[in-house]
Design a protein around this motif. Structure first.
Motif, PDB file in Angstrom:
ATOM      1  N   LEU A  72       0.831  -1.205   0.000  1.00 19.75           N
ATOM      2  CA  LEU A  72       0.000   0.000   0.000  1.00 19.75           C
ATOM      3  C   LEU A  72       0.865   1.256   0.000  1.00 19.75           C
ATOM      4  CD1 LEU A  72      -2.811   1.273   0.216  1.00 19.75           C
ATOM      5  CD2 LEU A  72      -2.602   1.088   2.698  1.00 19.75           C
ATOM      6  N   ARG A  73       1.894   1.284   0.818  1.00 14.63           N
ATOM      7  CA  ARG A  73       2.782   2.454   0.852  1.00 14.63           C
ATOM      8  C   ARG A  73       3.441   2.689  -0.507  1.00 14.63           C
ATOM      9  NH1 ARG A  73       5.120   0.376   5.709  1.00 14.63           N
ATOM     10  NH2 ARG A  73       3.806   1.052   7.415  1.00 14.63           N
ATOM     11  N   GLU A  74       3.951   1.613  -1.099  1.00 14.41           N
ATOM     12  CA  GLU A  74       4.592   1.743  -2.411  1.00 14.41           C
ATOM     13  C   GLU A  74       3.613   2.246  -3.454  1.00 14.41           C
ATOM     14  OE1 GLU A  74       6.290  -2.070  -3.259  1.00 14.41           O
ATOM     15  OE2 GLU A  74       7.806  -1.896  -1.684  1.00 14.41           O
ATOM     16  N   ALA A  75       2.391   1.751  -3.390  1.00  9.91           N
ATOM     17  CA  ALA A  75       1.385   2.193  -4.366  1.00  9.91           C
ATOM     18  C   ALA A  75       1.039   3.657  -4.152  1.00  9.91           C
ATOM     19  CB  ALA A  75       0.126   1.330  -4.247  1.00  9.91           C
ATOM     20  N   LEU A  76       0.970   4.068  -2.891  1.00 13.37           N
ATOM     21  CA  LEU A  76       0.623   5.463  -2.615  1.00 13.37           C
ATOM     22  C   LEU A  76       1.777   6.416  -2.928  1.00 13.37           C
ATOM     23  CD1 LEU A  76      -1.402   5.097   0.695  1.00 13.37           C
ATOM     24  CD2 LEU A  76      -2.282   5.566  -1.610  1.00 13.37           C
ATOM     25  N   GLU A  77       3.011   5.971  -2.724  1.00 16.17           N
ATOM     26  CA  GLU A  77       4.171   6.816  -3.007  1.00 16.17           C
ATOM     27  C   GLU A  77       4.283   7.108  -4.505  1.00 16.17           C
ATOM     28  OE1 GLU A  77       7.582   4.831  -1.436  1.00 16.17           O
ATOM     29  OE2 GLU A  77       7.066   5.291   0.640  1.00 16.17           O
ATOM     30  N   HIS A  78       3.903   6.183  -5.348  1.00 12.75           N
ATOM     31  CA  HIS A  78       4.049   6.351  -6.788  1.00 12.75           C
ATOM     32  C   HIS A  78       2.757   6.850  -7.431  1.00 12.75           C
ATOM     33  CE1 HIS A  78       7.403   4.044  -5.546  1.00 12.75           C
ATOM     34  NE2 HIS A  78       7.815   3.662  -6.728  1.00 12.75           N
ATOM     35  N   SER A  79       1.879   7.338  -6.600  1.00 10.78           N
ATOM     36  CA  SER A  79       0.588   7.785  -7.107  1.00 10.78           C
ATOM     37  C   SER A  79       0.448   9.288  -6.900  1.00 10.78           C
ATOM     38  CB  SER A  79      -0.523   7.038  -6.364  1.00 10.78           C
ATOM     39  OG  SER A  79      -1.764   7.621  -6.604  1.00 10.78           O
ATOM     40  N   ASP A  80      -0.350   9.917  -7.716  1.00  9.46           N
ATOM     41  CA  ASP A  80      -0.591  11.359  -7.582  1.00  9.46           C
ATOM     42  C   ASP A  80      -1.775  11.642  -6.657  1.00  9.46           C
ATOM     43  OD1 ASP A  80       1.449  11.960  -9.296  1.00  9.46           O
ATOM     44  OD2 ASP A  80       0.179  11.907 -11.083  1.00  9.46           O
ATOM     45  N   CYS A  81      -2.195  10.677  -5.931  1.00 11.94           N
ATOM     46  CA  CYS A  81      -3.392  10.847  -5.118  1.00 11.94           C
ATOM     47  C   CYS A  81      -3.068  11.220  -3.677  1.00 11.94           C
ATOM     48  CB  CYS A  81      -4.238   9.578  -5.154  1.00 11.94           C
ATOM     49  SG  CYS A  81      -3.426   8.160  -4.416  1.00 11.94           S
ATOM     50  N   SER A  82      -1.911  11.778  -3.409  1.00 13.12           N
ATOM     51  CA  SER A  82      -1.537  12.091  -2.033  1.00 13.12           C
ATOM     52  C   SER A  82      -2.424  13.164  -1.434  1.00 13.12           C
ATOM     53  CB  SER A  82      -0.067  12.513  -1.961  1.00 13.12           C
ATOM     54  OG  SER A  82       0.140  13.664  -2.755  1.00 13.12           O
ATOM     55  N   ASN A  83      -3.078  13.948  -2.240  1.00 10.29           N
ATOM     56  CA  ASN A  83      -3.971  14.977  -1.727  1.00 10.29           C
ATOM     57  C   ASN A  83      -5.435  14.553  -1.800  1.00 10.29           C
ATOM     58  OD1 ASN A  83      -1.879  16.718  -1.174  1.00 10.29           O
ATOM     59  ND2 ASN A  83      -1.893  17.586  -3.231  1.00 10.29           N
TER      60      ASN A  83
END
Length: 106
Positions: free
Chosen positions: A83-94
């Motif tokens: 999950l962390r890896e997917a979130l780090e490489h995603s533009d959905c942090s906001n």
């Protein structure tokens, strides 16, 4: 004196016979008590063996439970890492996390 000597020997023989009988009774009572004690010890040995078997089974169950918990922790860690890896490489942090991601985090 022969009379008194014969009576004395006769009394001594009666006394020794009574004493031997008394000792024989004591021996029989001691043997009976000994058999009872042996039975109790054998019963306790069986109980101890049963308790050791139960303790061994409990220890094996505990080890199995620990193994299962370790496997679940490893799976949860892998899911969190993914999950962390997917979130780090995603533009959905906001953006709000998707519901399945929130469920995994719980």
């Amino acid at each position: 004196m022969d009379k008194f000597g014969t009576i004395g020997v006769l009394l001594l023989a009666i006394f020794l016979g009574w004493y031997a009988s008394s000792l024989s009774d004591d021996l029989e009572a001691a043997e009976k008590d000994n058999k009872a004690l042996i039975g109790m010890v054998e019963g306790r040995d069986e109980t101890i063996s049963a308790l050791k078997g139960a303790a061994d089974a409990d220890q094996r169950a505990t080890e199995q439970q620990l193994l299962i918990e370790q496997q679940k922790r490893a799976k949860a860690d892998a899911e969190n890492r993914t999950l962390r890896e997917a979130l780090e490489h995603s533009d959905c942090s906001n953006q709000r996390l998707p519901d399945p991601a929130i469920d995994i985090l719980r």
